[in-house]
Design an enzyme around this catalytic site. Structure first.
Site, PDB file in Angstrom:
ATOM      1  N   GLN A  39      -2.619   0.188   1.358  1.00  0.00           N
ATOM      2  CA  GLN A  39      -3.004   0.978   0.200  1.00  0.00           C
ATOM      3  C   GLN A  39      -3.958   0.138  -0.592  1.00  0.00           C
ATOM      4  O   GLN A  39      -3.669  -1.004  -0.910  1.00  0.00           O
ATOM      5  CB  GLN A  39      -1.776   1.349  -0.611  1.00  0.00           C
ATOM      6  N   SER A  40      -5.107   0.722  -0.894  1.00  0.00           N
ATOM      7  CA  SER A  40      -6.180  -0.168  -1.309  1.00  0.00           C
ATOM      8  C   SER A  40      -6.073  -0.681  -2.726  1.00  0.00           C
ATOM      9  O   SER A  40      -6.551  -1.744  -3.023  1.00  0.00           O
ATOM     10  CB  SER A  40      -7.515   0.498  -1.089  1.00  0.00           C
ATOM     11  N   SER A  41      -5.472   0.071  -3.625  1.00  0.00           N
ATOM     12  CA  SER A  41      -5.484  -0.464  -4.980  1.00  0.00           C
ATOM     13  C   SER A  41      -4.103  -0.409  -5.610  1.00  0.00           C
ATOM     14  O   SER A  41      -3.225   0.320  -5.172  1.00  0.00           O
ATOM     15  CB  SER A  41      -6.478   0.301  -5.844  1.00  0.00           C
ATOM     16  N   GLN A  99      -2.862   2.934  -6.459  1.00  0.00           N
ATOM     17  CA  GLN A  99      -2.240   3.702  -5.377  1.00  0.00           C
ATOM     18  C   GLN A  99      -0.801   3.261  -5.172  1.00  0.00           C
ATOM     19  O   GLN A  99       0.081   4.076  -4.967  1.00  0.00           O
ATOM     20  CB  GLN A  99      -3.022   3.481  -4.083  1.00  0.00           C
ATOM     21  N   GLN A 109      -4.188  -5.058  -2.690  1.00  0.00           N
ATOM     22  CA  GLN A 109      -5.474  -5.730  -2.497  1.00  0.00           C
ATOM     23  C   GLN A 109      -6.481  -4.713  -2.013  1.00  0.00           C
ATOM     24  O   GLN A 109      -6.130  -3.687  -1.475  1.00  0.00           O
ATOM     25  CB  GLN A 109      -5.356  -6.810  -1.419  1.00  0.00           C
TER      26      GLN A 109
END
Ligand SMILES: [Zn+2]
Length: 710
Positions: free
Chosen positions: A28-30, A33, A70
């Site tokens: 999950q990119s951020s 999220q 990350q």
């Protein structure tokens, strides 16, 4: 949708796969999220269930989720992905599970590498769409396609977003954050801020800039008049709120440069890039590179013509006031233009270097900063004494009552602005009073038993009261300290002072430091360059320009130049006299050297050398005169014989120099030769005295002891 129960999918799973673990890769990119996207967490649990249905045990499922929180565009940033690759390549993974696995790798290269490794280690891949065997050609093709698609999709998504924004911008409809003083109506139209205090402040800024001609002067005027300027908070809890604070230079520049105050819509004024280390950078682009510029898009505070004039003025100022060109305050030392001189070659500020000549200091203006920085030759080095004198003379010539009249007119213009300033200051007080009333009413409206709320409202009210008191104080103070228009009496005094300045300037008792101060009041800067002559370009504070052409300064020997008539006299006298004799003769005639010193032999020799005049000795030699030894050689006789001729007065001698040395004319060949055995030092008794020539000005006694030139 394929499932664990799908027989075709189940067929791909072998006992070998089931012996190895299943890796659930969670990306999950951020952080956002991670915090909010619980839905995808749910989907990941579903995926785990499918793996179990395919035959793996719950203990065999290893979750790799170190990527959480990350973000990054390549595998280099992500430990989790690399760990996954490591596990797969060591053959520990029977299957890799992931939501939309193709997105598991952010870029295609990473993805293909993972596929390659999975194929080699016979690892399966499971996502929501199905189970794939990368060792199988068809599956491999499908997976590769999925990776390419997902990359293309990302690209198109971005392009679509930017495209939409651009086309809106082209129509001038894009909603962008507006500078203070402009607001959107509920219908989305741009209008002037209905708050009249804000409008007045912005109008006053533009008016002050027009009157003073510089952003710095505008800020100074605002600060002197204790005016505040509105600013909108752009981030944080109080985002959108308007605050009033002292005007700052950068803020004034932003307002002056912003085309929206001229009613123009613009987009893409800034270019974005990255430094080699990846730091994002922003720079203002030249106007023809802006993406969109639409004039008269909405109401503004100034016209487009005014905006253009302002930009022109600002760029002139920027050229004159680069960081390396900041004027420095006057220091000790006689150089008038110290801190004001600018190099006409490279535009940098010149420094002053002094050289001493006969106990007096003379300035040189030197452009050396770049030369020192890059260890190359310095740019320019120009003797400054002549420049200082010329600039001083120009200043005195320009400081006429007429010039002063125009300066006084500007002062008048500024003082009428004082009324505007007063109105603005009053608005600050009114605003503070309004806030106080509001706070008071809020406090009175609250239920007094609600202590918590009542206390905080009381504190607000107290704060508002304090601000009101401050604003009132400041208003009174500023009103008292603002100078009104100049009275006729004041104007007369200033005009009289202007008449006094030339007298003060030329008075030798005036310290140079005071002249430097005066120069600083009158001069903006002075640009100097050296060619066939010295060009001096002078900018006065009032905005007038003057150019002077000065001759190149003389070298030091030229400064000490001997008058031509003295040189001519020396040339003539050298025919017959030595240097010390000439000095004595000229001094009798009342001549002195170029520097006013009494003449003596050394100076005569220096002047002769400077003008390439041959010495008296040289002239005698040129006329064929010889030393005694030379005569002996020439006539092939013993030198003692020649000496005896000399002692007998048979030779015509000429006093050759101040050391008392002589040169002789070649005697006639029939002079008597000494007889054998006769002592050579004895004079020949038969020889008669040769008459002295008129050239021989030396007395006989000296000549008799004269030595031959060695
Ligand atoms: Zn230079």
């Amino acid at each position: 949708m394929m499932d664990g129960s799908d027989p075709r999918a189940a067929m791909k799973v072998t006992a070998d796969h089931l012996r190895r673990n299943a890796y659930l890769y969670v990306r999950q990119s951020s952080l956002r999220q991670v915090l909010h996207n619980t839905e995808s967490t749910q989907r990941q649990y579903d995926l785990r269930g499918r793996a179990i249905r395919l035959g793996w045990t719950a203990e065999q499922i290893i979750v790799i989720d170190t990527d959480q929180g990350q973000s990054g565009a390549s595998a280099a940033d992500r430990d989790g992905f690399q760990r996954l690759v490591a596990e797969v390549s060591m053959g520990r993974a029977g299957v890799v599970l992931g939501l939309e696995v193709s997105r598991l790798a952010r870029n295609n290269a990473d993805w293909h590498r993972l596929l390659e490794i999975c194929a080699l280690s016979r690892t399966l891949i499971l996502d929501e769409d199905g189970l794939y065997d990368p060792g199988n050609f068809n599956d491999r093709l499908l997976l590769g396609l999925k990776g390419a698609m997902s990359e293309a999709e990302l690209h198109m998504l971005k392009a679509r977003l930017i495209g939409g924004q651009l086309s809106k911008a082209r129509r001038g409809e894009l909603v962008m954050s507006l500078p203070v003083g402009l607001v959107y109506t509920t219908a989305g139209k741009v209008v002037l801020d209905p708050d009249t205090a804000v409008q007045q402040a912005i109008r006053h800024l533009f008016a002050t800039f027009t009157a003073t001609g510089s952003a710095i002067a505008t800020v100074k005027a605002f600060r002197q008049q204790q005016l505040r300027f509105p600013r909108r908070i752009t981030a944080g809890e109080r985002k959108g709120e308007l605050v009033w604070a002292a005007l700052e230079h950068s803020q004034a520049l932003r307002v002056l440069h912003n085309p929206r105050y001229a009613g123009a819509f613009c987009y893409g004024r800034h270019g974005h890039g990255r430094t080699p280390t990846g730091k994002p950078t922003t720079r203002l682009l030249p106007r023809d590179e802006w993406t969109v510029l639409i004039n008269d898009a909405h109401p503004g505070y100034i016209t487009w013509e005014q905006y253009e004039t302002h930009q022109q003025r600002l760029s002139e100022l920027a050229a004159a006031r680069g960081t390396d060109r900041m004027a420095s305050p006057p220091r000790e030392g006689p150089a008038l233009l110290q801190g004001l001189a600018i190099c006409g070659v490279c535009g940098r500020r010149m420094t002053v270097r002094y050289h001493t000549r006969r106990d007096a200091q003379f300035p040189d203006y030197v452009c050396q900063a770049e030369g020192i920085r890059t260890a190359t030759a310095i740019c320019q080095n120009i003797p400054g004494a002549g420049i200082d004198t010329a600039v001083g003379a120009l200043l005195m010539q320009k400081l006429t009552p007429l010039a002063l009249q125009s300066a006084l007119a500007v002062a008048e213009e500024l003082s009428t602005r004082a009324d505007d300033a007063d109105r603005l200051r009053q608005a600050t007080v009114t605003r503070a009073r309004y806030h106080t009333d509001l706070a008071r009413r809020r406090y009175l409206a609250v239920d007094p038993t609600n202590r918590l709320v009542a206390d905080s409202l009381e504190a607000d009210w107290n704060n508002a009261l304090r601000e009101l008191a401050d604003a009132t104080d400041q208003y009174e103070h500023a009103k008292a300290s603002t100078a009104g228009p100049l009275s006729a009496q004041q104007q007369a005094r200033i005009t009289a002072l202007a008449a006094d300045i030339p007298a003060l300037w030329s008075n030798p008792d005036t310290p140079q430091r005071e002249r430097k101060r005066m120069a600083r009041l009158l001069l903006q800067d002075v640009t100097i360059s050296r060619g066939d002559h010295i060009t001096v370009h002078i900018r006065l504070k009032g905005g007038q320009d003057h150019s002077l052409k000065l001759p190149l300064p003389l070298a030091s020997w030229q400064l000490r130049k001997t008058p031509d008539e003295v040189v001519a006299a020396i040339n003539e006298l050298t025919e017959q006299h030595t240097d010390s004799q000439i000095a004595a003769i000229l001094e009798q005639r009342g001549f002195t050297s170029g520097t006013g010193q009494p003449l003596h032999a050394r100076i005569i020799r220096q002047i002769r050398d400077a003008y390439h005049l041959p010495s008296h000795t040289q002239r005698l030699r040129d006329a064929g005169l010889l030393t005694l030894n030379e005569i002996a050689r020439q006539l092939d006789v013993n030198p003692r014989t020649v000496k005896s001729w000399r002692n007998a007065g048979l030779l015509t001698g000429h006093f050759a120099n101040d050391k008392g040395e002589y040169l002789y004319e070649l005697p006639s060949p029939d002079l008597p030769r000494p007889r054998i055995g006769r002592p050579p030092h004895q004079p020949t008794p038969t020889a008669g005295h040769t008459l002295h020539t008129e050239h021989d000005t030396v007395n006989t006694a000296r000549r008799d002891h004269g030595r031959e030139i060695a």
